[in-house]
Structure formats: C-alpha cells, structure tokens
Write a protein that holds these residues in place. Sequence first.
Motif, PDB file in Angstrom:
ATOM      1  N   ALA A   1     104.911  67.815 -10.932  1.00  0.00           N
ATOM      2  CA  ALA A   1     103.705  67.006 -11.152  1.00  0.00           C
ATOM      3  C   ALA A   1     102.510  67.524 -10.360  1.00  0.00           C
ATOM      4  N   PHE A   2     102.756  68.214  -9.256  1.00  0.00           N
ATOM      5  CA  PHE A   2     101.696  68.678  -8.372  1.00  0.00           C
ATOM      6  C   PHE A   2     101.295  70.124  -8.683  1.00  0.00           C
ATOM      7  N   ASP A   3     102.138  70.861  -9.382  1.00  0.00           N
ATOM      8  CA  ASP A   3     101.946  72.298  -9.565  1.00  0.00           C
ATOM      9  C   ASP A   3     100.550  72.669 -10.053  1.00  0.00           C
ATOM     10  N   ALA A   4     100.081  72.032 -11.107  1.00  0.00           N
ATOM     11  CA  ALA A   4      98.787  72.383 -11.700  1.00  0.00           C
ATOM     12  C   ALA A   4      97.605  71.957 -10.831  1.00  0.00           C
ATOM     13  N   HIS A   5      97.862  71.112  -9.845  1.00  0.00           N
ATOM     14  CA  HIS A   5      96.774  70.560  -9.047  1.00  0.00           C
ATOM     15  C   HIS A   5      96.746  71.090  -7.613  1.00  0.00           C
ATOM     16  N   TRP A   6      97.726  71.913  -7.246  1.00  0.00           N
ATOM     17  CA  TRP A   6      97.833  72.367  -5.860  1.00  0.00           C
ATOM     18  C   TRP A   6      96.551  73.031  -5.385  1.00  0.00           C
ATOM     19  N   ASP A   7      96.028  73.995  -6.131  1.00  0.00           N
ATOM     20  CA  ASP A   7      94.858  74.745  -5.672  1.00  0.00           C
ATOM     21  C   ASP A   7      93.645  73.836  -5.505  1.00  0.00           C
ATOM     22  N   MET A   8      93.401  72.949  -6.473  1.00  0.00           N
ATOM     23  CA  MET A   8      92.263  72.036  -6.389  1.00  0.00           C
ATOM     24  C   MET A   8      92.419  71.110  -5.180  1.00  0.00           C
ATOM     25  N   TRP A   9      93.616  70.560  -4.997  1.00  0.00           N
ATOM     26  CA  TRP A   9      93.853  69.643  -3.875  1.00  0.00           C
ATOM     27  C   TRP A   9      93.696  70.376  -2.546  1.00  0.00           C
ATOM     28  N   ASP A  10      94.288  71.559  -2.447  1.00  0.00           N
ATOM     29  CA  ASP A  10      94.224  72.297  -1.199  1.00  0.00           C
ATOM     30  C   ASP A  10      92.787  72.702  -0.873  1.00  0.00           C
ATOM     31  N   GLU A  11      91.982  72.979  -1.888  1.00  0.00           N
ATOM     32  CA  GLU A  11      90.568  73.295  -1.669  1.00  0.00           C
ATOM     33  C   GLU A  11      89.818  72.074  -1.119  1.00  0.00           C
ATOM     34  N   GLN A  12      90.063  70.888  -1.705  1.00  0.00           N
ATOM     35  CA  GLN A  12      89.443  69.658  -1.179  1.00  0.00           C
ATOM     36  C   GLN A  12      89.869  69.422   0.264  1.00  0.00           C
ATOM     37  N   TRP A  13      91.178  69.583   0.507  1.00  0.00           N
ATOM     38  CA  TRP A  13      91.725  69.363   1.835  1.00  0.00           C
ATOM     39  C   TRP A  13      91.087  70.316   2.845  1.00  0.00           C
ATOM     40  N   SER A  14      90.981  71.593   2.473  1.00  0.00           N
ATOM     41  CA  SER A  14      90.400  72.587   3.382  1.00  0.00           C
ATOM     42  C   SER A  14      88.941  72.253   3.696  1.00  0.00           C
ATOM     43  N   LEU A  15      88.195  71.817   2.707  1.00  0.00           N
ATOM     44  CA  LEU A  15      86.801  71.432   2.911  1.00  0.00           C
ATOM     45  C   LEU A  15      86.705  70.233   3.855  1.00  0.00           C
ATOM     46  N   LEU A  16      87.518  69.221   3.620  1.00  0.00           N
ATOM     47  CA  LEU A  16      87.521  68.043   4.491  1.00  0.00           C
ATOM     48  C   LEU A  16      87.903  68.440   5.915  1.00  0.00           C
ATOM     49  N   ARG A  17      88.907  69.259   6.032  1.00  0.00           N
ATOM     50  CA  ARG A  17      89.376  69.664   7.363  1.00  0.00           C
ATOM     51  C   ARG A  17      88.308  70.459   8.105  1.00  0.00           C
ATOM     52  N   ARG A  18      87.623  71.376   7.413  1.00  0.00           N
ATOM     53  CA  ARG A  18      86.557  72.147   8.064  1.00  0.00           C
ATOM     54  C   ARG A  18      85.392  71.262   8.483  1.00  0.00           C
ATOM     55  N   SER A  19      85.048  70.281   7.665  1.00  0.00           N
ATOM     56  CA  SER A  19      83.882  69.454   7.971  1.00  0.00           C
ATOM     57  C   SER A  19      84.186  68.351   8.993  1.00  0.00           C
ATOM     58  N   ARG A  20      85.387  67.807   8.982  1.00  0.00           N
ATOM     59  CA  ARG A  20      85.696  66.668   9.858  1.00  0.00           C
ATOM     60  C   ARG A  20      86.559  67.021  11.068  1.00  0.00           C
ATOM     61  N   ARG A  21      87.300  68.123  11.005  1.00  0.00           N
ATOM     62  CA  ARG A  21      88.170  68.567  12.097  1.00  0.00           C
ATOM     63  C   ARG A  21      89.093  67.448  12.589  1.00  0.00           C
ATOM     64  N   PRO A  22      89.869  66.826  11.676  1.00  0.00           N
ATOM     65  CA  PRO A  22      90.688  65.666  12.054  1.00  0.00           C
ATOM     66  C   PRO A  22      91.714  65.954  13.135  1.00  0.00           C
ATOM     67  N   GLU A  23      92.229  67.175  13.178  1.00  0.00           N
ATOM     68  CA  GLU A  23      93.249  67.495  14.173  1.00  0.00           C
ATOM     69  C   GLU A  23      92.723  67.349  15.595  1.00  0.00           C
ATOM     70  N   LEU A  24      91.403  67.462  15.770  1.00  0.00           N
ATOM     71  CA  LEU A  24      90.822  67.331  17.106  1.00  0.00           C
ATOM     72  C   LEU A  24      90.780  65.883  17.583  1.00  0.00           C
ATOM     73  N   THR A  25      90.983  64.930  16.680  1.00  0.00           N
ATOM     74  CA  THR A  25      90.981  63.518  17.073  1.00  0.00           C
ATOM     75  C   THR A  25      92.392  62.991  17.325  1.00  0.00           C
ATOM     76  N   ALA A  26      93.390  63.838  17.151  1.00  0.00           N
ATOM     77  CA  ALA A  26      94.787  63.410  17.302  1.00  0.00           C
ATOM     78  C   ALA A  26      95.127  63.104  18.756  1.00  0.00           C
ATOM     79  N   THR A  27      95.985  62.116  18.949  1.00  0.00           N
ATOM     80  CA  THR A  27      96.555  61.843  20.264  1.00  0.00           C
ATOM     81  C   THR A  27      97.917  62.514  20.403  1.00  0.00           C
ATOM     82  N   VAL A  28      98.531  62.847  19.266  1.00  0.00           N
ATOM     83  CA  VAL A  28      99.823  63.523  19.232  1.00  0.00           C
ATOM     84  C   VAL A  28      99.751  64.612  18.167  1.00  0.00           C
ATOM     85  N   VAL A  29     100.216  65.801  18.499  1.00  0.00           N
ATOM     86  CA  VAL A  29     100.290  66.896  17.528  1.00  0.00           C
ATOM     87  C   VAL A  29     101.757  67.279  17.372  1.00  0.00           C
ATOM     88  N   MET A  30     102.217  67.268  16.124  1.00  0.00           N
ATOM     89  CA  MET A  30     103.599  67.649  15.830  1.00  0.00           C
ATOM     90  C   MET A  30     103.576  68.823  14.868  1.00  0.00           C
TER      91      MET A  30
END
Length: 195
Positions: free
Chosen positions: A158-187
């Motif tokens: 179900a995800f196969d055809a959408h992986w690239d589009m989703w990962d592109e959105q995710w990468s953009l969000l991650r670059r702009s918001r840097r969510p990992e820097l707000t973490a209290t725990v990193v696993m």
Amino acid sequence: MTTPGEESARRRALWLVDLVRETPVTRRSTPPTVLIDGPSGAGKSGLALALHRLLPGAELVRLDDVYPGWSGLSAGVGAIGRDLLRPRAAGAAGRWRRWDWAASAPAGLVTVRPDRALIVEGCGTLSADGAPPHAVRVWLDADDAVRRERALRRDAGAFDAHWDMWDEQWSLLRRSRRPELTATVVMGERLRVLR
C-alpha cells in the motif's frame, strides 16, 4: 511468541515508562504526554504500542490515522498541534479528526480526555506546536535502507507507490523544523537521554 522487533520495542518501552513516571509533571499527578517521532520505518508504531500496553488507561493517537492523505504530512502535524496538544497543555480535552483512507475523506472526530496519559506517535509529532512543556519527547531513528524495507513490508504494497512522495515531504519537514533537536530521548542504535 514475539519477534525480535517486538521484544526490542518492549524493552525500550519498559525503560521509557520509568522515565515517564519520573518526569516532574507525572510526580504532580498530571497525566503524562509522550511524543514519539522519527522517519517512516524507524519503529515508532511498535514502541508506541508497547508503551501503551504498559501505561494503563493511556490514549494512543497514531498520526497515520490523522494525515489527510499521502500529501497531508504538514496538515496532520498542524491539526494535532492545534486541536489536541495545545488544548491538552491548557488542561482541557483535545480532539483529532480521523482520516478514512479507503474513502479518501475526513471521518469521525475523536475526543481525548485531559485526565488520561497520552501517547502520540508518527512522522512530524515533535514538529507539532503546543505540546505540554513537560512532555517526554522521543526521537527514534534507523538506517535509511532498513527503514524503507520495514515500511514497505509492513504495509504490504500500500505504501510502495507513495514512498518517494512521503519521504520528500518528511525530508522537507525535518530540514525546516529539525524535530530531532527538540527530543529529550534519542533512540537509534544506542539510547541517549538528552534532558
């Protein structure tokens, strides 16, 4: 019989429960909020489910049930912050709207009581505005090839055809918001408690 992935999630969840119970807000009898973020296939859902089993009465909200379609990462993150986390931080009930993937349309509204522990998991969770100040903020990561293989296998095509589009959105969000820097725990390969 549990799989190695389920056992790993359970061990991490056991450790996380101890951390949740020691947060200042929990000691004051205010129900905790746990936010679990990271890229697709990192293991967020398994960790959230294991943690949910260990926190009796906790509400579990999966952003996969909130995103309004495959192009809705930012919209889902915005809605969770505005309608669920911000009211909860103020001590009020929050809510979120379920997305009907089969009909590709909004579905029912779900109310989350303020007197219950809350676990929110999904891509972008740490980017949502309005989280309670003492929320336990978990960043979960894994190697890109491992993540992709897990995610595509999990969703049985179900995800196969959408992986690239989703990962592109995710990468953009991650670059702009840097969510990992707000973490209290990193696993990831190793566990780090940051605050």
